[in-house]
Write a protein that holds these residues in place. Structure first.
Motif, PDB file in Angstrom:
ATOM      1  N   ILE A 195       3.253  -5.973  -9.834  1.00  0.00           N
ATOM      2  CA  ILE A 195       2.789  -4.783  -9.128  1.00  0.00           C
ATOM      3  C   ILE A 195       2.976  -5.019  -7.632  1.00  0.00           C
ATOM      4  CG2 ILE A 195       0.858  -3.220  -8.730  1.00  0.00           C
ATOM      5  CD1 ILE A 195      -0.398  -4.289 -11.307  1.00  0.00           C
ATOM      6  N   ARG A 196       3.867  -4.260  -7.020  1.00  0.00           N
ATOM      7  CA  ARG A 196       4.119  -4.408  -5.587  1.00  0.00           C
ATOM      8  C   ARG A 196       3.137  -3.527  -4.817  1.00  0.00           C
ATOM      9  NH1 ARG A 196       8.552  -7.407  -4.550  1.00  0.00           N
ATOM     10  NH2 ARG A 196       8.215  -6.925  -2.353  1.00  0.00           N
ATOM     11  N   VAL A 197       2.353  -4.162  -3.946  1.00  0.00           N
ATOM     12  CA  VAL A 197       1.265  -3.477  -3.246  1.00  0.00           C
ATOM     13  C   VAL A 197       1.486  -3.590  -1.742  1.00  0.00           C
ATOM     14  CG1 VAL A 197      -1.226  -3.317  -2.923  1.00  0.00           C
ATOM     15  CG2 VAL A 197      -0.300  -4.095  -5.125  1.00  0.00           C
ATOM     16  N   ALA A 198       1.713  -2.472  -1.062  1.00  0.00           N
ATOM     17  CA  ALA A 198       1.865  -2.454   0.394  1.00  0.00           C
ATOM     18  C   ALA A 198       0.504  -2.165   1.024  1.00  0.00           C
ATOM     19  CB  ALA A 198       2.872  -1.396   0.821  1.00  0.00           C
ATOM     20  N   ILE A 199       0.121  -2.998   1.994  1.00  0.00           N
ATOM     21  CA  ILE A 199      -1.138  -2.801   2.711  1.00  0.00           C
ATOM     22  C   ILE A 199      -0.803  -2.097   4.018  1.00  0.00           C
ATOM     23  CG2 ILE A 199      -3.174  -3.936   3.670  1.00  0.00           C
ATOM     24  CD1 ILE A 199      -2.637  -6.274   1.797  1.00  0.00           C
ATOM     25  N   LEU A 200      -1.173  -0.816   4.107  1.00  0.00           N
ATOM     26  CA  LEU A 200      -0.789   0.024   5.231  1.00  0.00           C
ATOM     27  C   LEU A 200      -2.019   0.439   6.035  1.00  0.00           C
ATOM     28  CD1 LEU A 200       1.696   2.450   3.408  1.00  0.00           C
ATOM     29  CD2 LEU A 200       2.248   0.307   4.568  1.00  0.00           C
ATOM     30  N   GLY A 201      -1.791   0.788   7.281  1.00  0.00           N
ATOM     31  CA  GLY A 201      -2.877   1.290   8.116  1.00  0.00           C
ATOM     32  C   GLY A 201      -2.483   1.270   9.569  1.00  0.00           C
ATOM     33  N   ARG A 202      -3.301   1.924  10.372  1.00  0.00           N
ATOM     34  CA  ARG A 202      -3.056   1.879  11.813  1.00  0.00           C
ATOM     35  C   ARG A 202      -3.402   0.481  12.340  1.00  0.00           C
ATOM     36  NH1 ARG A 202      -8.267   3.339  14.165  1.00  0.00           N
ATOM     37  NH2 ARG A 202      -9.664   4.026  12.502  1.00  0.00           N
ATOM     38  N   PRO A 203      -3.055   0.153  13.589  1.00  0.00           N
ATOM     39  CA  PRO A 203      -3.309  -1.197  14.094  1.00  0.00           C
ATOM     40  C   PRO A 203      -4.784  -1.574  14.077  1.00  0.00           C
ATOM     41  CG  PRO A 203      -1.764  -0.031  15.523  1.00  0.00           C
ATOM     42  CD  PRO A 203      -2.283   0.977  14.549  1.00  0.00           C
ATOM     43  N   ASN A 204      -5.030  -2.837  13.718  1.00  0.00           N
ATOM     44  CA  ASN A 204      -6.355  -3.447  13.848  1.00  0.00           C
ATOM     45  C   ASN A 204      -7.416  -2.848  12.934  1.00  0.00           C
ATOM     46  OD1 ASN A 204      -7.421  -5.685  15.192  1.00  0.00           O
ATOM     47  ND2 ASN A 204      -8.617  -4.415  16.584  1.00  0.00           N
ATOM     48  N   VAL A 205      -7.017  -2.398  11.734  1.00  0.00           N
ATOM     49  CA  VAL A 205      -8.012  -1.908  10.772  1.00  0.00           C
ATOM     50  C   VAL A 205      -8.404  -2.975   9.755  1.00  0.00           C
ATOM     51  CG1 VAL A 205      -7.370   0.525  10.976  1.00  0.00           C
ATOM     52  CG2 VAL A 205      -6.211  -0.931   9.291  1.00  0.00           C
ATOM     53  N   GLY A 206      -7.773  -4.161   9.822  1.00  0.00           N
ATOM     54  CA  GLY A 206      -8.161  -5.252   8.937  1.00  0.00           C
ATOM     55  C   GLY A 206      -7.200  -5.541   7.810  1.00  0.00           C
ATOM     56  N   LYS A 207      -5.916  -5.203   7.976  1.00  0.00           N
ATOM     57  CA  LYS A 207      -4.939  -5.418   6.899  1.00  0.00           C
ATOM     58  C   LYS A 207      -4.746  -6.905   6.610  1.00  0.00           C
ATOM     59  CE  LYS A 207      -1.825  -3.099   9.191  1.00  0.00           C
ATOM     60  NZ  LYS A 207      -2.703  -2.694  10.300  1.00  0.00           N
ATOM     61  N   SER A 208      -4.523  -7.699   7.642  1.00  0.00           N
ATOM     62  CA  SER A 208      -4.294  -9.130   7.435  1.00  0.00           C
ATOM     63  C   SER A 208      -5.549  -9.822   6.917  1.00  0.00           C
ATOM     64  CB  SER A 208      -3.828  -9.776   8.749  1.00  0.00           C
ATOM     65  OG  SER A 208      -2.594  -9.235   9.175  1.00  0.00           O
ATOM     66  N   SER A 209      -6.716  -9.410   7.390  1.00  0.00           N
ATOM     67  CA  SER A 209      -7.969  -9.987   6.892  1.00  0.00           C
ATOM     68  C   SER A 209      -8.138  -9.713   5.406  1.00  0.00           C
ATOM     69  CB  SER A 209      -9.159  -9.414   7.670  1.00  0.00           C
ATOM     70  OG  SER A 209      -9.108  -9.783   9.029  1.00  0.00           O
ATOM     71  N   LEU A 210      -7.792  -8.507   4.969  1.00  0.00           N
ATOM     72  CA  LEU A 210      -7.885  -8.171   3.553  1.00  0.00           C
ATOM     73  C   LEU A 210      -6.931  -9.018   2.727  1.00  0.00           C
ATOM     74  CD1 LEU A 210      -8.937  -6.442   1.226  1.00  0.00           C
ATOM     75  CD2 LEU A 210      -7.162  -4.755   1.780  1.00  0.00           C
ATOM     76  N   LEU A 281      -2.167   0.526  -0.375  1.00  0.00           N
ATOM     77  CA  LEU A 281      -3.564   0.511   0.044  1.00  0.00           C
ATOM     78  C   LEU A 281      -3.601   1.043   1.469  1.00  0.00           C
ATOM     79  CD1 LEU A 281      -4.696  -3.010  -1.256  1.00  0.00           C
ATOM     80  CD2 LEU A 281      -4.676  -0.806  -2.465  1.00  0.00           C
ATOM     81  N   VAL A 282      -4.185   2.206   1.668  1.00  0.00           N
ATOM     82  CA  VAL A 282      -4.287   2.801   3.004  1.00  0.00           C
ATOM     83  C   VAL A 282      -5.652   2.436   3.562  1.00  0.00           C
ATOM     84  CG1 VAL A 282      -4.289   4.945   4.320  1.00  0.00           C
ATOM     85  CG2 VAL A 282      -2.715   4.665   2.395  1.00  0.00           C
ATOM     86  N   LEU A 283      -5.656   1.528   4.536  1.00  0.00           N
ATOM     87  CA  LEU A 283      -6.918   1.016   5.063  1.00  0.00           C
ATOM     88  C   LEU A 283      -7.492   1.936   6.124  1.00  0.00           C
ATOM     89  CD1 LEU A 283      -6.093  -1.500   3.470  1.00  0.00           C
ATOM     90  CD2 LEU A 283      -6.994  -2.884   5.348  1.00  0.00           C
ATOM     91  N   VAL A 284      -8.793   2.143   6.028  1.00  0.00           N
ATOM     92  CA  VAL A 284      -9.545   2.919   7.000  1.00  0.00           C
ATOM     93  C   VAL A 284     -10.646   2.013   7.535  1.00  0.00           C
ATOM     94  CG1 VAL A 284     -11.049   4.917   7.347  1.00  0.00           C
ATOM     95  CG2 VAL A 284      -9.064   5.096   5.817  1.00  0.00           C
ATOM     96  N   ASP A 285     -10.805   1.951   8.837  1.00  0.00           N
ATOM     97  CA  ASP A 285     -11.867   1.155   9.454  1.00  0.00           C
ATOM     98  C   ASP A 285     -13.184   1.901   9.268  1.00  0.00           C
ATOM     99  OD1 ASP A 285     -13.647  -0.202  11.087  1.00  0.00           O
ATOM    100  OD2 ASP A 285     -12.178  -0.581  12.657  1.00  0.00           O
TER     101      ASP A 285
END
Length: 450
Positions: A195-210, A281-285
């Motif tokens: 399962i290929r999962v792209a972690i997307l979001g605007r800058p500094n919402v916590g993508k790398s931390s997740l 995964l669309v990350l929201v802060d």
């Protein structure tokens, strides 16, 4: 209703890998250019400014019927004690630890620098096989200048031009030969079932931390400075019988004028990662709440053909709840994604997140039988007559599913020119509700019956 992209074909099976080769060196010696040259790709971000590469970037390289993993790393500057540079150096150190062979890239035009000597000392201590690459020798008549780098104590240097390709064939022969001596192949990469999962979001919402929280290790650099991640970083996570390929991406900015040159190329790679993914995964802060830019990122995922989950990140410092954002998401996003809350710091919600990803992938790859679909279409005809124009009414005749990943349906009608946007959206929403396709970018083609 729209053409969509052909995504139904599964990717090819991966090759078995002969080993892992780490590419290291001082900043701006041409490591990423070398990776792109050896792999015949443009996977690694290349820019004239030093320090562009930060995280480890894995790229498969094939040569003479063999394959190995090439790991691009950020520049190692031992003398620079700033936190970000320390993190970059730590990522390079881990790449060396995991590698079967190390390529030390040096700038032949600059000669041996104190930075080269410091990196060479680290490699001698690691006791890993090393090939020294004297890069930027664009003229073969200058190959003798590589002799100077014998002083690093790591064997005979290889004269090479990553930019022009001079010497790269000989280098690939040496790499394959060296890995062959180890005699132990690495497991193949993830197969078509992953399962290929792209972690997307605007800058500094916590993508790398997740990403790091899901992996249980610091695989990518996390910084409070927006724009730390500049490349799309693929990482394999196995949970039971399920394999995930998690892709951390650079932050997506809504307005083009806000993008710097490096950010522009980083964003292109983020968009390419979405194109390759099954689930986004669309990350929201959650400390800031849902903003228009988050909705724009979700629309990027839909257009890329990704099934979507909205993730309220930083739940330990949340300023909004799931019920606060759900109405606006349902109103603004056509794919009607589910919402899940997580905290990378406390690890709350991570297991539930992966469960939701598995479930969404199952729907992303699902197939509706022709009988089920046509019984459903008969119900639609009874619920709402098709639109009419100039005395002629649209007649919804029959349909079939023609693709998965994501689902694509071909619905036959008497005249596609009678299809209106509102009616087409109504059909799409009813289809999504009936067959449990919330969050899935349903594609419908209205075709005239021949």
């Amino acid at each position: 209703m729209r053409a969509g992209r052909e995504r139904g074909r599964a990717p090819e099976a991966p090759l078995a890998l002969d080993g892992v080769v780490a590419v290291v060196g001082f900043p701006n010696v041409g490591k990423s250019t070398l990776v792109n040259r050896l792999t015949a790709t443009r996977e690694a971000v290349v820019f004239e400014t030093p320090g562009v590469t930060r995280d480890r970037k894995d790229v498969v390289c094939e040569w003479a019927g063999r394959a190995f993993l090439l790991v691009d790393t950020g520049g190692v500057d031992v003398a620079d004690a700033t936190p970000l540079v320390r993190e970059v150096a730590e990522q390079a150190r881990r790449a060396v630890e995991e590698a079967d062979l190390v390529l030390l890239v040096v700038d032949s035009r600059a000669g041996i620098t104190p930075g080269d000597e410091e990196v060479a000392a680290i490699l001698r201590h690691s006791r890993k096989p090393v090939i020294v690459i004297a890069n930027k020798l664009d003229d073969p008549r200058r190959d003798d200048e590589a002799v100077e780098f014998h002083r690093l104590g790591l064997g005979d240097p290889v004269a090479l031009s990553a930019l022009h390709g001079h010497g790269t064939g000989d280098l690939l022969d040496m790499i394959v030969e060296e890995l062959g001596r180890a005699g132990e192949a690495r497991p193949a990469g993830p197969g078509t079932e992953a399962i290929r999962v792209a972690i997307l979001g605007r800058p500094n919402v916590g993508k790398s931390s997740l990403l790091n929280a899901l992996l249980g290790e610091d695989r990518v650099i996390v910084s409070g400075e927006p724009g730390t991640t500049r490349d799309a970083i693929d990482t394999v996570l196995r949970r039971g019988e399920t394999t995930f390929v998690l892709v951390d991406t650079a932050g997506l900015r809504r307005k083009r004028r806000h993008r710097q040159e490096i950010e522009y190329y980083s964003e292109l790679r983020a968009l390419a990662a979405a194109e390759r993914a099954d689930v986004a995964l669309v990350l929201v802060d959650s400390s800031e709440g849902l903003v228009d830019q988050d909705l724009a990122v979700a629309d990027v995922a839909r257009k890329a053909g990704c099934s979507t989950l909205v993730v309220l990140a930083k739940w330990d410092i949340a300023g909004v709840g799931i019920e606060d954002v759900r109405p606006r998401i349902e109103e603004r996003l056509r794919q009607r994604p589910q919402v899940v809350a997580v905290s990378a710091t406390t690890r709350r919600g991570l297991v539930r997140l992966l469960d939701r990803v598995e479930d969404l992938f199952a729907r992303h790859t699902s197939r509706v039988t022709t009988g089920e679909l046509n019984r459903f279409l008969a119900e639609l005809r009874d619920q709402r007559p098709g639109p009419a124009r100039a005395g002629r009414r649209l007649n919804l005749l029959y349909g079939t599913q023609v693709e998965t990943r994501p689902p694509r349906f071909r619905l036959f009608v008497n005249d596609p020119r009678l299809v209106t946007r509102d009616w087409a959206y109504w059909v799409e929403n009813r289809l999504r509700e009936r067959f449990g396709l919330a969050g899935v970018p349903v594609v419908i083609d209205f075709v005239e019956r021949s």
